[in-house]
Design an enzyme around this catalytic site. Structure first.
Site, PDB file in Angstrom:
ATOM      1  N   HIS A  17       0.846  -1.208   0.000  1.00 11.11           N
ATOM      2  CA  HIS A  17       0.000   0.000   0.000  1.00 11.11           C
ATOM      3  C   HIS A  17       0.875   1.249   0.000  1.00 11.11           C
ATOM      4  O   HIS A  17       0.614   2.208  -0.734  1.00 11.11           O
ATOM      5  CB  HIS A  17      -0.866   0.064   1.270  1.00 11.11           C
ATOM      6  CG  HIS A  17      -1.887  -1.024   1.410  1.00 11.11           C
ATOM      7  ND1 HIS A  17      -2.027  -1.761   2.564  1.00 11.11           N
ATOM      8  CD2 HIS A  17      -2.849  -1.475   0.556  1.00 11.11           C
ATOM      9  CE1 HIS A  17      -3.024  -2.625   2.423  1.00 11.11           C
ATOM     10  NE2 HIS A  17      -3.537  -2.475   1.211  1.00 11.11           N
ATOM     11  N   LYS A  41     -18.312  -6.316   7.778  1.00  6.36           N
ATOM     12  CA  LYS A  41     -17.098  -7.133   7.906  1.00  6.36           C
ATOM     13  C   LYS A  41     -16.272  -6.626   9.092  1.00  6.36           C
ATOM     14  O   LYS A  41     -15.895  -5.456   9.131  1.00  6.36           O
ATOM     15  CB  LYS A  41     -16.286  -7.000   6.605  1.00  6.36           C
ATOM     16  CG  LYS A  41     -15.216  -8.032   6.430  1.00  6.36           C
ATOM     17  CD  LYS A  41     -14.647  -7.929   5.012  1.00  6.36           C
ATOM     18  CE  LYS A  41     -13.225  -8.433   4.953  1.00  6.36           C
ATOM     19  NZ  LYS A  41     -12.556  -8.042   3.716  1.00  6.36           N
ATOM     20  N   ARG A  90      -1.651  -5.797  -8.612  1.00  6.27           N
ATOM     21  CA  ARG A  90      -0.557  -6.717  -8.278  1.00  6.27           C
ATOM     22  C   ARG A  90      -0.323  -7.733  -9.385  1.00  6.27           C
ATOM     23  O   ARG A  90       0.793  -8.128  -9.661  1.00  6.27           O
ATOM     24  CB  ARG A  90      -0.869  -7.460  -6.980  1.00  6.27           C
ATOM     25  CG  ARG A  90      -0.832  -6.575  -5.762  1.00  6.27           C
ATOM     26  CD  ARG A  90      -1.423  -7.247  -4.567  1.00  6.27           C
ATOM     27  NE  ARG A  90      -2.851  -7.507  -4.777  1.00  6.27           N
ATOM     28  CZ  ARG A  90      -3.700  -7.857  -3.846  1.00  6.27           C
ATOM     29  NH1 ARG A  90      -3.272  -8.036  -2.621  1.00  6.27           N
ATOM     30  NH2 ARG A  90      -4.966  -8.048  -4.109  1.00  6.27           N
ATOM     31  N   SER A 127      -2.881  -7.741   2.948  1.00  8.01           N
ATOM     32  CA  SER A 127      -3.045  -7.650   4.406  1.00  8.01           C
ATOM     33  C   SER A 127      -3.431  -9.014   4.973  1.00  8.01           C
ATOM     34  O   SER A 127      -2.964  -9.407   6.047  1.00  8.01           O
ATOM     35  CB  SER A 127      -4.132  -6.630   4.752  1.00  8.01           C
ATOM     36  OG  SER A 127      -3.780  -5.360   4.287  1.00  8.01           O
TER      37      SER A 127
END
Ligand code: PNS
Length: 159
Positions: A17, A41, A90, A127
């Site tokens: 990040h 969540k 990514r 993460s």
């Protein structure tokens, strides 16, 4: 003032990040990191904790602000006066969903999305993976700032 938003969950912020936010901060006058408040969540860290870590990790950039948002990303962009969203890609696997969101967002409001290729050093990083590595005793020190690593150890290995 040319502003861009870097949105995400950041639970917690990783070096991947920070690579994207740092590069965006060199391209725009101001970068606003938008931390999603997602009531459906539960994260490992609260939104306040994530913001605190992001502020500490981006303090040296000078032109980066960290805020939370809920609801639509395009509404947050409008409220912040930002015409651009920056997303790191990514791998090809990120592309399908990111393209859908980018096309929805430009249709909703005209907010542009710019994709930035992730530094290959971090192309596998997320993460979730970092949390799993730390939880089971692995060394994630190459993937998160030191102070984030310490908070992960405290949170995940306290039992
Ligand atoms: O780090 P994440 O969890 O991959 O980030 C996803 C995020 C926050 C960028 C995405 O879920 C989002 O933009 N949510 C806001 C709600 C929204 O605008 N939904 C419509 C997108 S087309």
């Amino acid at each position: 003032m040319r502003r861009a938003v870097c949105p995400g969950s950041f639970d917690p912020v990783t070096n991947g990040h920070l690579d994207i936010v740092g590069r965006a901060s060199r391209l725009f006058d101001e970068v606003i990191v938008g931390v999603l408040i997602n009531h459906s969540k539960t994260g490992l860290f609260t939104v306040e904790e994530r913001i605190e870590m992001l502020r500490q990790a981006t303090a040296s950039y000078g032109n980066v602000r960290v805020e939370s948002f809920h609801g639509l990303l395009v509404d947050f962009c409008r409220a912040q006066g930002a015409a651009v969203v920056i997303k790191g890609l990514r791998a090809v696997s990120d592309f399908d969903y990111e393209l859908q969101m980018a096309q929805m967002n430009i249709g909703l409001s005209g907010v542009e999305t710019l994709f930035m290729p992730t530094n290959p050093l971090y192309s596998f990083l997320s993460s979730s993976l970092v949390k799993d590595v730390v939880k089971w005793g692995g060394d994630a020190s190459s993937y998160v700032p030191d102070f984030v690593g310490e908070r992960l150890v405290t949170r995940l290995r306290q039992n």
